[in-house]
Design a protein around this motif. Structure first.
Motif, mmCIF file in Angstrom:
data_model
loop_
_atom_site.group_PDB
_atom_site.id
_atom_site.type_symbol
_atom_site.label_atom_id
_atom_site.label_comp_id
_atom_site.label_asym_id
_atom_site.label_seq_id
_atom_site.Cartn_x
_atom_site.Cartn_y
_atom_site.Cartn_z
ATOM 1 N N ALA A 36 0.837 -1.205 0.000
ATOM 2 C CA ALA A 36 0.000 0.000 0.000
ATOM 3 C C ALA A 36 0.868 1.249 0.000
ATOM 4 C CB ALA A 36 -0.931 -0.008 1.216
ATOM 5 N N THR A 37 1.915 1.237 0.808
ATOM 6 C CA THR A 37 2.813 2.384 0.871
ATOM 7 C C THR A 37 3.486 2.612 -0.474
ATOM 8 O OG1 THR A 37 3.193 1.985 3.218
ATOM 9 C CG2 THR A 37 4.810 3.344 2.087
ATOM 10 N N GLY A 38 3.907 1.549 -1.115
ATOM 11 C CA GLY A 38 4.522 1.671 -2.444
ATOM 12 C C GLY A 38 3.570 2.288 -3.448
ATOM 13 N N SER A 39 2.318 1.890 -3.387
ATOM 14 C CA SER A 39 1.317 2.443 -4.290
ATOM 15 C C SER A 39 1.108 3.935 -4.022
ATOM 16 C CB SER A 39 -0.003 1.691 -4.119
ATOM 17 O OG SER A 39 -1.004 2.269 -4.915
ATOM 18 N N VAL A 40 1.040 4.301 -2.755
ATOM 19 C CA VAL A 40 0.864 5.706 -2.392
ATOM 20 C C VAL A 40 2.074 6.514 -2.854
ATOM 21 C CG1 VAL A 40 0.681 7.335 -0.468
ATOM 22 C CG2 VAL A 40 -0.691 5.245 -0.467
ATOM 23 N N GLU A 41 3.275 6.009 -2.594
ATOM 24 C CA GLU A 41 4.483 6.732 -2.996
ATOM 25 C C GLU A 41 4.528 6.936 -4.501
ATOM 26 O OE1 GLU A 41 7.871 4.680 -1.374
ATOM 27 O OE2 GLU A 41 7.628 5.646 0.572
ATOM 28 N N GLN A 42 4.123 5.924 -5.257
ATOM 29 C CA GLN A 42 4.135 6.039 -6.713
ATOM 30 C C GLN A 42 3.219 7.179 -7.164
ATOM 31 O OE1 GLN A 42 3.116 2.402 -8.691
ATOM 32 N NE2 GLN A 42 3.414 3.245 -10.719
ATOM 33 N N ARG A 43 2.037 7.256 -6.612
ATOM 34 C CA ARG A 43 1.106 8.327 -6.978
ATOM 35 C C ARG A 43 1.584 9.688 -6.478
ATOM 36 N NH1 ARG A 43 -4.738 6.616 -7.652
ATOM 37 N NH2 ARG A 43 -4.613 4.392 -8.062
ATOM 38 N N LEU A 44 2.210 9.691 -5.317
ATOM 39 C CA LEU A 44 2.625 10.938 -4.684
ATOM 40 C C LEU A 44 3.815 11.588 -5.385
ATOM 41 C CD1 LEU A 44 1.688 12.594 -2.253
ATOM 42 C CD2 LEU A 44 3.255 11.280 -0.833
ATOM 43 N N ARG A 45 4.688 10.778 -5.963
ATOM 44 C CA ARG A 45 5.912 11.315 -6.585
ATOM 45 C C ARG A 45 5.641 12.443 -7.568
ATOM 46 N NH1 ARG A 45 10.247 8.197 -5.179
ATOM 47 N NH2 ARG A 45 9.729 6.082 -4.578
ATOM 48 N N SER A 46 4.700 12.243 -8.470
ATOM 49 C CA SER A 46 4.440 13.273 -9.484
ATOM 50 C C SER A 46 3.801 14.511 -8.861
ATOM 51 C CB SER A 46 3.577 12.722 -10.612
ATOM 52 O OG SER A 46 2.313 12.337 -10.125
ATOM 53 N N VAL A 47 2.941 14.331 -7.876
ATOM 54 C CA VAL A 47 2.307 15.476 -7.226
ATOM 55 C C VAL A 47 3.348 16.275 -6.443
ATOM 56 C CG1 VAL A 47 0.522 16.200 -5.576
ATOM 57 C CG2 VAL A 47 0.090 14.292 -7.124
ATOM 58 N N VAL A 48 4.263 15.567 -5.783
ATOM 59 C CA VAL A 48 5.339 16.235 -5.036
ATOM 60 C C VAL A 48 6.209 17.044 -5.991
ATOM 61 C CG1 VAL A 48 7.497 15.792 -3.783
ATOM 62 C CG2 VAL A 48 5.386 14.672 -3.070
ATOM 63 N N LYS A 49 6.579 16.444 -7.108
ATOM 64 C CA LYS A 49 7.425 17.143 -8.081
ATOM 65 C C LYS A 49 6.713 18.370 -8.629
ATOM 66 C CE LYS A 49 11.231 17.433 -10.370
ATOM 67 N NZ LYS A 49 12.395 17.944 -9.665
ATOM 68 N N LYS A 50 5.422 18.211 -8.938
ATOM 69 C CA LYS A 50 4.640 19.306 -9.521
ATOM 70 C C LYS A 50 4.393 20.433 -8.512
ATOM 71 C CE LYS A 50 0.147 20.192 -11.644
ATOM 72 N NZ LYS A 50 -1.138 19.599 -11.998
ATOM 73 N N THR A 51 4.046 20.098 -7.282
ATOM 74 C CA THR A 51 3.663 21.130 -6.310
ATOM 75 C C THR A 51 4.828 21.718 -5.532
ATOM 76 O OG1 THR A 51 3.196 19.469 -4.605
ATOM 77 C CG2 THR A 51 1.329 20.196 -5.988
ATOM 78 N N LEU A 52 5.847 20.917 -5.255
ATOM 79 C CA LEU A 52 6.974 21.386 -4.441
ATOM 80 C C LEU A 52 8.287 21.468 -5.215
ATOM 81 C CD1 LEU A 52 6.262 19.383 -1.159
ATOM 82 C CD2 LEU A 52 5.838 21.814 -1.569
ATOM 83 N N ASP A 53 8.345 20.837 -6.385
ATOM 84 C CA ASP A 53 9.549 20.796 -7.212
ATOM 85 C C ASP A 53 10.747 20.218 -6.470
ATOM 86 O OD1 ASP A 53 10.916 21.073 -9.613
ATOM 87 O OD2 ASP A 53 11.668 23.071 -9.082
ATOM 88 N N VAL A 54 10.488 19.113 -5.742
ATOM 89 C CA VAL A 54 11.555 18.389 -5.055
ATOM 90 C C VAL A 54 11.364 16.893 -5.329
ATOM 91 C CG1 VAL A 54 11.827 20.096 -3.202
ATOM 92 C CG2 VAL A 54 10.272 18.166 -2.865
ATOM 93 N N SER A 55 12.401 16.120 -5.051
ATOM 94 C CA SER A 55 12.293 14.669 -5.201
ATOM 95 C C SER A 55 11.461 14.103 -4.043
ATOM 96 C CB SER A 55 13.684 14.028 -5.187
ATOM 97 O OG SER A 55 14.235 14.093 -3.881
ATOM 98 N N HIS A 56 11.069 12.844 -4.187
ATOM 99 C CA HIS A 56 10.290 12.210 -3.125
ATOM 100 C C HIS A 56 11.100 12.123 -1.828
ATOM 101 C CE1 HIS A 56 7.166 9.787 -1.349
ATOM 102 N NE2 HIS A 56 8.081 8.925 -0.964
ATOM 103 N N ASP A 57 12.377 11.772 -1.929
ATOM 104 C CA ASP A 57 13.221 11.688 -0.733
ATOM 105 C C ASP A 57 13.387 13.052 -0.069
ATOM 106 O OD1 ASP A 57 13.531 8.961 -0.889
ATOM 107 O OD2 ASP A 57 15.485 9.048 -1.873
ATOM 108 N N GLU A 58 13.528 14.097 -0.873
ATOM 109 C CA GLU A 58 13.613 15.451 -0.309
ATOM 110 C C GLU A 58 12.293 15.833 0.357
ATOM 111 O OE1 GLU A 58 16.875 16.970 -3.604
ATOM 112 O OE2 GLU A 58 14.771 17.504 -3.859
ATOM 113 N N PHE A 59 11.191 15.406 -0.239
ATOM 114 C CA PHE A 59 9.869 15.648 0.344
ATOM 115 C C PHE A 59 9.752 15.013 1.728
ATOM 116 C CE2 PHE A 59 5.547 13.714 0.750
ATOM 117 C CZ PHE A 59 4.849 14.872 1.044
ATOM 118 N N LEU A 60 10.265 13.786 1.875
ATOM 119 C CA LEU A 60 10.214 13.124 3.178
ATOM 120 C C LEU A 60 10.983 13.923 4.231
ATOM 121 C CD1 LEU A 60 10.655 9.396 2.097
ATOM 122 C CD2 LEU A 60 8.528 10.609 2.663
#
Length: 165
Positions: A36-60
């Motif tokens: 479930a977490t993997g699925s959430v992270e996959q969907r979240l990656r593009s939203v994080v990049k679009k809204t914050l302009d950072v990588s997923h790891d930087e978002f964490l």
């Protein structure tokens, strides 16, 4: 996720309820949580990049710091909480600092310690992106966690101990 699984009620039966596997309930539930977490992270990656302009790891990293109002965290603590090597974290923090999203400073009582904190710019971006990020997480979990999966995940949460009265 395919269209057949858009509704949690249409999800396949949770493996935790099959009862014929070799894994104990806790391990089955852990594997379900990882999926479930993997699925959430996959969907979240593009939203994080679009809204914050950072990588997923930087978002964490930003999320950890956002939960520290008015203060920062030592880099060693961030590495520990994220399970990341300190060398990789140093690079990510440098990227965030270059973007003006975090500050770094030496810890007064420890010349080797470095504390990282959010900037006002980062706080503003996180506030602006919060609704879209929260919706993405909620929607992603709704696609992978149905009633059977919720029940299986309960195996990870110990029941409260009865009070000895």
């Amino acid at each position: 996720m395919n269209a057949a699984h858009d509704d949690p009620a249409e999800l396949p039966v949770c493996p935790s309820h099959a009862g014929d596997g070799l894994l104990p309930d806790e391990l089955r539930a852990w594997m379900l949580l990882l999926a479930a977490t993997g699925s959430v992270e996959q969907r979240l990656r593009s939203v994080v990049k679009k809204t914050l302009d950072v990588s997923h790891d930087e978002f964490l990293i930003l999320c950890l710091l956002a939960e520290q109002p008015g203060e920062g965290l030592r880099m060693s603590r961030i590495a520990e909480l994220l399970g990341r090597p300190k060398t990789r974290l140093t690079y990510q923090i440098a990227c965030l600092q270059h973007a003006g999203l975090v500050t770094r400073k030496a810890v007064c009582d420890d010349r080797r310690g470095i504390e990282v904190a959010l900037t006002d710019k980062a706080r503003g971006r996180i506030e602006d992106a919060s609704a879209a990020l929260a919706e993405t997480v909620g929607t992603a979990f709704a696609h992978v966690i149905g009633p059977e999966q919720r029940e299986a995940l309960a195996a990870l949460v110990p029941a409260p101990a009865d009070d000895a009265r």
